[in-house]
Design a protein around this motif. Structure first.
Motif, short mmCIF file in Angstrom:
data_model
loop_
_atom_site.label_atom_id
_atom_site.label_comp_id
_atom_site.label_asym_id
_atom_site.label_seq_id
_atom_site.Cartn_x
_atom_site.Cartn_y
_atom_site.Cartn_z
N GLU A 109 0.81 -1.21 0.00
CA GLU A 109 0.00 0.00 0.00
C GLU A 109 0.85 1.27 0.00
OE1 GLU A 109 -4.13 -1.42 2.25
OE2 GLU A 109 -2.78 -0.02 3.22
N LEU A 110 2.09 1.16 0.48
CA LEU A 110 2.89 2.36 0.73
C LEU A 110 3.72 2.83 -0.45
CD1 LEU A 110 4.18 1.47 4.31
CD2 LEU A 110 2.30 3.01 3.70
N THR A 111 3.67 2.11 -1.55
CA THR A 111 4.61 2.43 -2.63
C THR A 111 4.05 2.03 -3.99
OG1 THR A 111 6.83 1.97 -3.51
CG2 THR A 111 5.76 0.19 -2.28
N ARG A 112 4.53 2.74 -5.02
CA ARG A 112 4.25 2.32 -6.40
C ARG A 112 5.26 1.28 -6.88
NH1 ARG A 112 0.67 5.44 -9.02
NH2 ARG A 112 0.20 7.46 -8.13
N ALA A 113 6.32 1.14 -6.12
CA ALA A 113 7.36 0.18 -6.52
C ALA A 113 6.87 -1.25 -6.25
CB ALA A 113 8.64 0.46 -5.74
#
Lengths: 243, 243, 243, 243, 243, 243
Positions: free
Chosen positions: D87-91
């Motif tokens: 949830e915390l990143t587009r990576a």
């Protein structure tokens, strides 16, 4: 061979009609004996009706054993009493839901069921899961016709079944339809012609599967789970079942 | 609350014992009424016994409805007639296999079942699949004791059950064991002490789950699949069931 | 018994409301102690919120152990930290999603979930699969209400939940609905009256299941998977967790 | 690319070793940044350890976002905090259990897992089911070695792992083995040579899968379930997480 | 590394296009060798086409083995001949459906497939089940474009694919879409830009997964199920396959 | 009816033996035409052999269509080319693994498979899953006999098959055994007598199921997934397949 066709409900008209359908499809050497329990519901439209009807089914199996039946069919789409019936005989026993599912999966990759009342859908759903066909059935559709309306108001009922089948054909991504009621046994060809895709009907399917099993010399296994019931006492109305 | 405990077999000794176990575990406000069908098998050890017993179960439910029962328990590990029973009442109805599975899955990640005879294993297997606990049960083990030996030869039977439970504890990678027979209701504490891991027993589990449902004001849904049976005629011995 | 109800989010208003709902449904001998973590998210609406909240849940369990709690409830529909919590205690620990699913499957054959936001649906979906109820849940529906709107704009939120429940009732082929948010604990009766089919709510369900387990003398198994955590060092903020 | 390798436990020795293993397998353009949370358990051997470690994992992700990481690996076999991290990143974010299962299923039809302690088997079992590989894994075997023994008593531990792998090879009907602990990252080649069938190790597998995803220009979807967390307040120790 | 990309159909234009897409995404050290069978169908749109194409696939593998290929990709969405191909080599072999499913499940919790013709949906459905992704795929949607129209009428086809992807994005509750045809390899970026969520395409996905496996030093297991074929005679046209 | 029995391998001796077994079990009106492909492997013992054999199977179907076959059987336990074959005809097509599974599930609750080589077990496993019988099959056992040894060293092979069946009977908790090789068609009765529980053999099972489907007037659905192949060009050796 003597093929004992048990209509689990006590509507004699339906027994006759189912028996005639079965006779028409049977091989020359197959004698269809269509019977119904003396006691039980006039139609089967839920779990309670089914539970009561299972007693009559087992009684008919017991009679069939005395009369030398070579195979049995339980002609109600919920397959009431199927496992109990299998314990009582070395002969093969087929339910018509079971037969319909097997046949449909042999001629299509996915099928839908068109049944009478939506409340019986859960019974079909449980059977699909237990028999292994949950992934092969795309959808259970109900024409919302009480079972005996198939007897009493045949034309209107037929129209609704055909309409429901056509929707299944067009929307469900299927190759075949299983008719979900023993009372539709004599309508298969008419429906198939109107719908234009293979229509599988359980009574006729069960007749041919029963002939196949008898032809193979195979019957219900008596090793393990389906061995004859352990001898014991029964009480009350069921005292005659004591072994 | 009136908690109607139905022993589906007709062994009065077992009814008494089960009723006592239930009473011991029940909350102060819970009155256990333990009954058994008038008619049916003295023990239930297969599909046929189960099918016949289901009739008696529904009859007991009908009596319970007249007497104002608040909840029902079907005290045989195959949960015979459970769906049919649910159609007949707004009250909650619990099977003891069902209750045992639910409770075991709340206190452990995986459990095993220790039952009486291996031939009844298939019934538990079907229930695990239908109820959703197939992945939670590691193994079904049979102590190979006929049900009524629990009555007649209790010590030897108890020894075998404990031995089987210990093997399950040591070999199955489990956290709990579900006892697979109503007749073991009064043995739970003894077995648990001997085996040293949580032992779940269905009758007692069902009593507390029934109290929980009643406490929640929740009963069998009458919307959809489990609505009251459609009114219809029954024939013969079952004519009294006509609605 | 001391029933420790943990609201995993840090909204004191919600803790109070949930605690009141729990107290209303609890048995006379059950003392509800409703707490919330000191640290954590004010509401839980996704995996990240859930992961953080799990720490607080375990801290509340640790406090509960010191205070002699007899059972625990984790009152967020994603059951955050449930397995971790179970490792920390011999007492039973229930998640409210888990409790809701169990209860719904005991009173209906199929249910739907009505939750707050569609993005939390995947959490429910994973739990259904892990707990074994994937086949029993027909559909997860979101009313698209942020959790705290249940606090702040209760009437509008209630209206949307009721509308969503009615659609589920009419379209999903179900017998019951599980409310998918701890914040709906006090709305169960209102919603049930408006919708007309059994509405299962997780907090209340968990209270009664916790009482049931305590009544049975059963708690989290310490044999195998859920044994107490192995002793070890923790560093930094979590150094106090070293055992 | 900057590949952020998160060791979820706080043993710096393990972080170093895992980082070295990752660097050895990484492509020339891949820079491995191996970190560990400041706060958390020194090893992860159960659900509680895992729940606590997930907080540290998300903190490391947050740091990685500030530092411009292109992909993340969570280097503990239970994949703690994986969904939260996503949830915390587009990576892309990969768990090493996940990576191991994917790779093993691409080179064999069936595999077994060899892990450290049998009590962590349930975690792998849950992941197999959630990720879809339940049917591809024949068996989870434990060498019964505490995680840190891999550090402290490497030779004895290695011997036991190899013995366990050989039994898996000979008895399980498999084509490959997945090593079930991040601490085995540098032992893959040695074990493979000793056992003679493909040995899949999660850290190395995750490095190459992360490179693959970055090479494809694909990262964690922000549409739907894994969108960034909704902004909200956090309290107490976690107040810094407020958005 | 030599990465042998096999287009299972015999359309040279498609081979060229797929090869170019693969080359664009490949790592510097990867040399893409794109070939097609000499004999076989010009497009693959059903089980029959697939069965015939599998022979050509295995022949290309045999050539690749002589030429020293380090990995293979079967670039048709039904993964024709995948298991057979794996028996023939120690190198990794990837199907593009397989690659697409794996990658999509690493960046989203649920995905949909957008394929060419609805009649090929059943092939994808069977693969999802066999590979373990049945629960991860919400829906298989067909743009109803014959495969070669992607070549001949690219713009109209692209428009329909994009429209279908947008419906999937808006209605299916997904995070990513898998393009269900090798012929869409060069359209991935365009479609992704138009649709706005991650679009996974199998050829490109397979290139990077193949590089990952080679980088890990892992290839098809020769222990057990995928060992080299047993030596034997072949007759007729296939006599050259005798070993 | 003309029942076209296709031996997918090119061993004429096996074709003759299978044809004789089929003829013995066939109904009076059924004419068995047993053929084999001109080109292909002399035995089928893995995925590669199977892929090549599928071409020959489809060629035999094409011949059968010209000659007016009423039904087809694919007499190799991996059911090679079954879906492709079904696309080519309106007649029913049965695989012998499929036929064996269906029949076994009608006479028992659980069965085991006894096959030739353990490396072919994975093929049976995949079919069980695709057809829906994964839960009905307890175990796949291999007698470790190469297929052609059934021809060349019949007595020793028979002894090993019988021993393996007896172990299955005693250890697997089953009611029936499915023989997992077309080459065992004439051994069914001998094995059944030696083992004492129902032995299901696929060729004979398929003959009777084919007769059943023809008797029902049902054949492969041409609506949807199994419609005739789309017309297209084939190149090279397969140019004659262009439509």
């Amino acid at each position: 061979m003597r093929l004992h066709l048990i209509n689990p409900n006590t509507s004699t008209g339906m027994t006759t009609r189912i028996g005639e359908s079965a006779s028409r499809i049977a091989a020359p050497g197959t004698r269809i004996v269509a019977t119904q329990p003396e006691s039980g519901p006039v139609s089967i439209e839920g779990h309670f009706d089914e539970a009561i009807s299972a007693v009559g089914v087992t009684e008919e199996i017991a009679k069939g054993e005395r009369d030398g039946s070579d195979a049995y069919i339980i002609a109600c789409f919920g397959d009431p009493g199927l496992m109990a019936a299998r314990e009582l005989t070395r002969a093969p026993v087929l339910g018509i839901a079971e037969a319909g599912f097997h046949v449909a999966s042999l001629i299509s990759t996915r099928f839908s069921i068109v049944t009478t009342l939506s409340r019986t859908g859960i019974i079909a759903e449980h059977l699909l899961q237990a028999y292994g066909f949950a992934h092969h059935c795309r959808r259970i559709r109900a024409a919302e016709i009480p079972v005996l309306d198939l007897e009493d108001d045949g034309d209107a009922a037929l129209t609704r079944v055909i309409e429901t089948c056509r929707r299944a054909r067009d929307e469900d991504g299927i190759g075949a339809i299983v008719l979900g009621c023993g009372g539709m046994a004599d309508l298969r060809a008419t429906i198939e012609e109107a719908v234009g895709i293979p229509i599988v009907e359980g009574v006729t399917a069960a007749v041919k599967l029963a002939e196949a099993l008898v032809g193979l010399g195979l019957g219900t296994s008596k090793h393990g789970d389906l061995a004859f019931p352990r001898p014991k006492s029964f009480t009350g109305h069921f005292a005659h079942l004591s072994r």
